[in-house]
Scaffold this motif. Structure first.
Motif, PDB file in Angstrom:
ATOM      1  N   LYS A 118       0.840  -1.203   0.000  1.00  0.00           N
ATOM      2  CA  LYS A 118       0.000   0.000   0.000  1.00  0.00           C
ATOM      3  C   LYS A 118       0.879   1.259   0.000  1.00  0.00           C
ATOM      4  O   LYS A 118       0.644   2.197  -0.757  1.00  0.00           O
ATOM      5  CB  LYS A 118      -0.927  -0.013   1.209  1.00  0.00           C
ATOM      6  N   PHE A 119       1.901   1.256   0.861  1.00  0.00           N
ATOM      7  CA  PHE A 119       2.803   2.399   0.943  1.00  0.00           C
ATOM      8  C   PHE A 119       3.539   2.609  -0.375  1.00  0.00           C
ATOM      9  O   PHE A 119       3.581   3.725  -0.905  1.00  0.00           O
ATOM     10  CB  PHE A 119       3.809   2.206   2.081  1.00  0.00           C
ATOM     11  N   ASN A 120       4.121   1.551  -0.910  1.00  0.00           N
ATOM     12  CA  ASN A 120       4.886   1.665  -2.160  1.00  0.00           C
ATOM     13  C   ASN A 120       4.009   2.097  -3.328  1.00  0.00           C
ATOM     14  O   ASN A 120       4.438   2.896  -4.167  1.00  0.00           O
ATOM     15  CB  ASN A 120       5.601   0.350  -2.468  1.00  0.00           C
ATOM     16  N   ASN A 121       2.767   1.608  -3.387  1.00  0.00           N
ATOM     17  CA  ASN A 121       1.844   2.043  -4.437  1.00  0.00           C
ATOM     18  C   ASN A 121       1.526   3.530  -4.294  1.00  0.00           C
ATOM     19  O   ASN A 121       1.476   4.265  -5.281  1.00  0.00           O
ATOM     20  CB  ASN A 121       0.552   1.221  -4.414  1.00  0.00           C
ATOM     21  N   PHE A 122       1.323   3.972  -3.052  1.00  0.00           N
ATOM     22  CA  PHE A 122       1.048   5.384  -2.806  1.00  0.00           C
ATOM     23  C   PHE A 122       2.222   6.254  -3.267  1.00  0.00           C
ATOM     24  O   PHE A 122       2.034   7.256  -3.962  1.00  0.00           O
ATOM     25  CB  PHE A 122       0.766   5.622  -1.319  1.00  0.00           C
ATOM     26  N   VAL A 123       3.435   5.866  -2.882  1.00  0.00           N
ATOM     27  CA  VAL A 123       4.623   6.635  -3.263  1.00  0.00           C
ATOM     28  C   VAL A 123       4.781   6.640  -4.784  1.00  0.00           C
ATOM     29  O   VAL A 123       5.037   7.678  -5.389  1.00  0.00           O
ATOM     30  CB  VAL A 123       5.891   6.091  -2.565  1.00  0.00           C
ATOM     31  N   PRO A 155       7.183  11.561  -7.792  1.00  0.00           N
ATOM     32  CA  PRO A 155       8.002  11.268  -8.968  1.00  0.00           C
ATOM     33  C   PRO A 155       9.411  10.795  -8.635  1.00  0.00           C
ATOM     34  O   PRO A 155       9.992  10.000  -9.378  1.00  0.00           O
ATOM     35  CB  PRO A 155       8.042  12.603  -9.721  1.00  0.00           C
ATOM     36  N   SER A 156       9.955  11.239  -7.507  1.00  0.00           N
ATOM     37  CA  SER A 156      11.307  10.843  -7.122  1.00  0.00           C
ATOM     38  C   SER A 156      11.356   9.426  -6.560  1.00  0.00           C
ATOM     39  O   SER A 156      12.437   8.865  -6.396  1.00  0.00           O
ATOM     40  CB  SER A 156      11.858  11.808  -6.071  1.00  0.00           C
ATOM     41  N   GLY A 157      10.197   8.870  -6.225  1.00  0.00           N
ATOM     42  CA  GLY A 157      10.153   7.537  -5.650  1.00  0.00           C
ATOM     43  C   GLY A 157      10.460   7.502  -4.168  1.00  0.00           C
ATOM     44  O   GLY A 157      10.659   6.441  -3.590  1.00  0.00           O
ATOM     45  N   ALA A 193       5.963  21.820   0.168  1.00  0.00           N
ATOM     46  CA  ALA A 193       7.186  21.035   0.348  1.00  0.00           C
ATOM     47  C   ALA A 193       6.773  19.580   0.184  1.00  0.00           C
ATOM     48  O   ALA A 193       6.682  18.830   1.133  1.00  0.00           O
ATOM     49  CB  ALA A 193       7.796  21.290   1.724  1.00  0.00           C
ATOM     50  N   ASP A 194       6.496  19.242  -1.070  1.00  0.00           N
ATOM     51  CA  ASP A 194       5.827  17.970  -1.332  1.00  0.00           C
ATOM     52  C   ASP A 194       6.535  17.088  -2.360  1.00  0.00           C
ATOM     53  O   ASP A 194       5.956  16.136  -2.864  1.00  0.00           O
ATOM     54  CB  ASP A 194       4.404  18.226  -1.776  1.00  0.00           C
ATOM     55  N   GLY A 195       7.773  17.404  -2.664  1.00  0.00           N
ATOM     56  CA  GLY A 195       8.518  16.573  -3.596  1.00  0.00           C
ATOM     57  C   GLY A 195       7.918  16.512  -4.984  1.00  0.00           C
ATOM     58  O   GLY A 195       8.155  15.556  -5.717  1.00  0.00           O
ATOM     59  N   GLY A 196       7.117  17.509  -5.335  1.00  0.00           N
ATOM     60  CA  GLY A 196       6.503  17.521  -6.657  1.00  0.00           C
ATOM     61  C   GLY A 196       5.270  16.644  -6.771  1.00  0.00           C
ATOM     62  O   GLY A 196       4.804  16.353  -7.863  1.00  0.00           O
ATOM     63  N   SER A 197       4.722  16.266  -5.616  1.00  0.00           N
ATOM     64  CA  SER A 197       3.600  15.322  -5.638  1.00  0.00           C
ATOM     65  C   SER A 197       2.282  15.955  -6.072  1.00  0.00           C
ATOM     66  O   SER A 197       1.380  15.271  -6.507  1.00  0.00           O
ATOM     67  CB  SER A 197       3.412  14.684  -4.263  1.00  0.00           C
ATOM     68  N   PHE A 198       2.153  17.264  -5.950  1.00  0.00           N
ATOM     69  CA  PHE A 198       0.857  17.887  -6.271  1.00  0.00           C
ATOM     70  C   PHE A 198       0.926  18.639  -7.568  1.00  0.00           C
ATOM     71  O   PHE A 198       1.735  19.396  -7.870  1.00  0.00           O
ATOM     72  CB  PHE A 198       0.444  18.814  -5.128  1.00  0.00           C
TER      73      PHE A 198
END
Length: 153
Positions: free
Chosen positions: A106-111, A116-118, A148-153
């Motif tokens: 679940k965690f890995n799928n979410f990431v 994008p950086s994994g 500060a979201d690592g490009g997630s949004f």
């Protein structure tokens, strides 16, 4: 819902109500930095299955709106108020660490879907941003919602 709102924005308002009048009396440039969440902007389905997402996201959106509004009021007093919106931050023994350990798939799928950086953030990422935001290097920064979201949004 009320407990979540009190915890995620109510205490911030209480602390501001206590401190701001004292800050004004000092007649110095001062800063307040609140911590919100990228969840406050993100209503996509990638968080489905995570308990409490709607109350949490809503309370953090309330904090964002509060910061945008109150920052305008106290700017004339030399008080800058900003807000940092972190994405997932790994913190040993806390929510995401437990998800990672209890349900790695679940965690890995979410990431994979959201970062994008994994990888997810570290607490130091947010701490350093708080220090910078509070510094005199950015005196013009006020009422900002800083992702500060690592490009997630």
């Amino acid at each position: 819902w009320l407990d979540v709102i009190k915890f995620n924005v109510g205490y911030s308002i209480d602390i501001n109500n206590f401190l701001i009048s004292k800050m004004i009396k000092l007649k110095k440039k001062m800063n307040i930095v609140h911590i919100s969440s990228i969840s406050s902007l993100n209503s996509d389905k990638s968080l489905d299955g995570f308990v409490g997402k709607i109350p949490y996201a809503s309370s953090k959106a309330y904090l964002n709106s509060y910061v945008k509004s109150i920052s305008k009021i106290y700017a004339k007093d030399g008080i800058r108020i900003n807000c940092i919106l972190p994405g997932v931050m790994m913190n040993k023994g806390k929510f995401w660490d437990k998800i990672k350990n209890d349900n790695p798939k679940k965690f890995n799928n979410f990431v994979k879907l959201n970062y994008p950086s994994g990888t997810v953030g570290k607490l130091e990422d947010v701490a350093n941003l708080v220090l910078f935001t509070s510094s005199t290097k950015v005196d013009f920064l006020n009422g900002s919602l800083i992702q500060a979201d690592g490009g997630s949004f």
